[in-house]
Scaffold this motif. Structure first.
Motif, mmCIF file in Angstrom:
data_model
loop_
_atom_site.group_PDB
_atom_site.id
_atom_site.type_symbol
_atom_site.label_atom_id
_atom_site.label_comp_id
_atom_site.label_asym_id
_atom_site.label_seq_id
_atom_site.Cartn_x
_atom_site.Cartn_y
_atom_site.Cartn_z
ATOM 1 N N LYS A 1 0.824 -1.222 0.000
ATOM 2 C CA LYS A 1 0.000 0.000 0.000
ATOM 3 C C LYS A 1 0.862 1.278 0.000
ATOM 4 C CE LYS A 1 -4.141 -1.965 0.955
ATOM 5 N NZ LYS A 1 -5.058 -2.058 -0.187
ATOM 6 N N SER B 1 -5.885 3.668 1.920
ATOM 7 C CA SER B 1 -6.738 2.603 1.373
ATOM 8 C C SER B 1 -6.514 2.432 -0.127
ATOM 9 C CB SER B 1 -8.202 2.933 1.645
ATOM 10 O OG SER B 1 -8.529 4.196 1.081
ATOM 11 N N ASP B 2 -6.151 3.510 -0.816
ATOM 12 C CA ASP B 2 -5.942 3.478 -2.271
ATOM 13 C C ASP B 2 -4.688 4.272 -2.602
ATOM 14 O OD1 ASP B 2 -8.790 2.484 -3.291
ATOM 15 O OD2 ASP B 2 -9.095 3.949 -1.686
ATOM 16 N N ASP B 3 -4.149 4.024 -3.779
ATOM 17 C CA ASP B 3 -2.955 4.756 -4.179
ATOM 18 C C ASP B 3 -3.355 6.126 -4.737
ATOM 19 O OD1 ASP B 3 -0.558 5.731 -4.970
ATOM 20 O OD2 ASP B 3 -0.186 4.220 -6.527
ATOM 21 N N TYR B 4 -3.247 7.124 -3.880
ATOM 22 C CA TYR B 4 -3.569 8.504 -4.252
ATOM 23 C C TYR B 4 -2.935 8.918 -5.571
ATOM 24 C CZ TYR B 4 -2.946 13.641 -3.978
ATOM 25 O OH TYR B 4 -2.911 14.990 -4.248
ATOM 26 N N ILE C 1 -4.840 6.629 -8.694
ATOM 27 C CA ILE C 1 -6.283 6.478 -8.937
ATOM 28 C C ILE C 1 -6.853 7.728 -9.615
ATOM 29 C CG2 ILE C 1 -6.763 4.830 -7.077
ATOM 30 C CD1 ILE C 1 -7.884 7.148 -5.447
ATOM 31 N N ILE D 1 -10.778 8.033 -0.422
ATOM 32 C CA ILE D 1 -9.613 7.526 0.320
ATOM 33 C C ILE D 1 -9.807 7.693 1.826
ATOM 34 C CG2 ILE D 1 -7.130 7.848 0.735
ATOM 35 C CD1 ILE D 1 -6.794 8.633 -2.165
#
Ligand SMILES: [Zn+2]
Length: 571
Positions: A61, A514-517, A520, A528
């Motif tokens: 992550k 939580s997500d790849d800024y 995405i 996020i």
């Protein structure tokens, strides 16, 4: 030979050091609350893992330095959060009204149900506000108070009755709407001032001391949930010093706050401001840390965001701009002189270029007498500041703390003034000129505190309703936007040398996202959250597959608190 045993290693990650764009490392070692080293997973484990090192596999992550909201009303919201139903993130008016109804059912008699900002109609699929009739129908038997942006509030029938408001109730600068027969409808408008709205809010249910402490911790945790590790409290209306700061101070002394907090002092009584600042300057030390467990954990930063009542330009885009009174300069000047003389940093609320022009006249006059000479100062908001004014700010070595208020008010601004031809506030221009810029939300009475909504605004120029507010060529790239939320904000409290980057010697404040800024889609950035937040080298929040690292969470009190049932921001 091993270099040094780390307290914590996080590896197998995509760590944005924020030293420069696209500078990523795999692993990070932490000791004594500071970054010890960064590098490949292999090198960090080989060189820094000892028998007592906590090792966390980030499972690939993305990790960023902790976010820093440079303009939020944390201390005030801490006292109120558990008593508020928040519509932040609610997607439909239908759901918002359901929540209101449900909350009314569990609310004991005599207690207010209140929604205090953090929403507007453009976030709802229905694209409309509730009507007062709908609110009366949803909750006929308990008092309800709902505030909408800066300019409007809804008070249900029961609320009018409890407060004893009648057609003869008047608040200076505000309007309590009446129907044709002269009865109050329950709708209130701030015209020149929001006095009716905030005085009424002050008459609603207050939490007990124990509940306020719990509420502050819950709000702190809610901010950690989104990867915030620092906040700068801009003080605010009805936030009295020292009375309203005591809850946060006590928690800081006990090491219970997991945010690094810098705070400002805001004189509350019109006409008595200079006297208050004279006393505060004489009695307090800037930058004294009251958090006994963490560096720069709870420190007084300076004066603001309001210095004198007459300099407060009201940012209500439901109404035309109001000219500041001609007494403003005479009121402001002695306070600026006092602050500069005593080397007290200050921040000043200013929405419009017209106000900023006059404030800069005052600053330049004082500077000619007692040079600012690098004293940290900045404007807050500055939506319509001009390039000429920015030039003057730069000359006085000032900065700007910007917030995403237009995310909530873009549609209203357009209605009043037409679509802007440039970015508003002109962040790109500020950066081009080399002016320090901090990022924030101004939460919680107008905007949400969710920093990912604010980042969405920076990288798209859209409003919460999806309207393209700035020209598309004015949006910021993702790296620059994140930099404002980290190093940029750190400048506002003079901490840019210790915060905002994940490099050796910096504070070990970070979040696993939580997500790849960085990869995405821009619109997905809104979703996020942090999966694991670290402050001062310690895990302060964790969820999902990282939940086992989470510290214990105190139960929400009182039992009827909306936070207990809904949490904060709704997903
Ligand atoms: Zn302000």
């Amino acid at each position: 030979m091993r270099a040094q045993n780390a307290d914590l290693i996080i590896h197998n990650a995509k760590i944005a050091t924020m030293e420069k764009a696209s500078d990523f490392v795999e692993a990070i070692a932490v000791k004594n609350g500071l970054v010890l080293a960064t590098g490949t997973t292999k090198s960090i484990l080989n060189n820094y893992k000892g028998t007592t090192t906590r090792v966390i596999d980030a499972t690939g992550k993305t990790i960023i330095p902790g976010l820093n909201d440079s303009h939020i009303h944390f201390i005030r919201e801490g006292l109120n959060y558990n008593a508020e139903l928040r519509w932040d993130g609610v997607k439909t008016l239908k759901r918002a009204m359901e929540m209101l109804r449900e909350q009314a059912e569990r609310t004991p008699p005599g207690v207010w149900i209140k929604v205090v900002g953090g929403w507007n109609e453009f976030q709802f699929e229905e694209k409309r506000q509730p009507t007062i009739e709908e609110i009366n129908e949803a909750v006929p038997d308990k008092p309800v108070f709902i505030t909408y942006l800066y300019g409007k509030a809804f008070l249900n029938k029961k609320g009018i009755e409890v407060l004893g408001y009648t057609k003869d109730t008047h608040y200076e600068g505000s309007l309590l709407e009446q129907d044709k027969s002269g009865k109050l409808t329950g709708i209130m408008y701030a015209k020149e001032t929001p006095k009716a709205i905030y005085t009424t809010l002050g008459l609603t249910t207050k939490l007990s001391a124990k509940e306020r402490a719990n509420s502050s911790l819950q709000f702190n945790r809610e901010l950690n949930r989104f990867g915030l590790t620092s906040v700068i409290d801009a003080a605010g209306g009805s936030q009295n010093y020292p009375a309203d700061y005591i809850t946060a101070l006590e928690l800081a002394k006990q090491g219970k706050l997991s945010l690094r907090i810098s705070y400002y002092l805001f004189a509350q009584q019109k006409g008595k401001e200079l006297q208050d600042y004279e006393q505060w300057v004489a009695e307090n030390h800037i930058n004294k840390n009251d958090n006994l467990f963490m560096a720069n954990g709870y420190s007084m930063e300076g004066a603001g965001e309001n210095l004198v009542a007459s300099a407060a330009d009201f940012e209500n885009f439901l109404e035309p701009r109001i000219e500041l009174s001609h007494e403003m300069e005479a009121d402001l000047e002695p306070i600026i002189r006092l602050l500069v003389k005593n080397r007290w940093p200050f921040r000043l609320h200013a929405t419009y270029g017209e106000s900023i022009d006059r404030m800069l006249d005052v600053f330049e006059k004082v500077n000619a007498e007692i040079p600012f000479n690098g004293l940290r100062w900045f404007f807050d908001h500055a939506e319509t500041i001009t390039p000429q004014q920015l030039q003057r700010v730069k000359k006085l070595q000032g900065g700007i703390a910007v917030q995403f208020r237009m995310y909530y008010q873009g549609e209203l601004y357009n209605r009043m003034y037409g679509a802007p031809i440039t970015q508003l506030p002109p962040i790109k221009k500020m950066l081009e000129m080399g002016i320090p810029v901090g990022m924030g939300t101004d939460a919680t009475r107008i905007s949400t505190y969710n920093p990912w909504m604010a980042l969405h605004w920076l990288i798209t120029g859209k409003t919460i309703g999806g309207m393209q507010f700035w020209p598309k060529d004015q949006v910021l790239d993702k790296y620059t936007a994140l930099k404002l939320y980290t190093s940029g904000s750190a400048w506002c409290s003079g901490e840019e040398k210790v915060k905002g980057k994940l490099t050796k010697g910096m504070y070990a404040d970070m979040a696993i996202l939580s997500d790849d800024y960085f990869t995405i889609a821009p619109d997905a950035v809104r979703g996020i959250e942090s999966l694991l937040t670290v402050v001062n080298g310690k895990v302060v929040y964790a969820k999902g597959s990282f939940e086992k690292y989470s510290p214990p969470v105190p139960e929400v009190i009182p039992a009827w608190s909306p936070v207990k049932y809904y949490g904060g921001y709704q997903k």
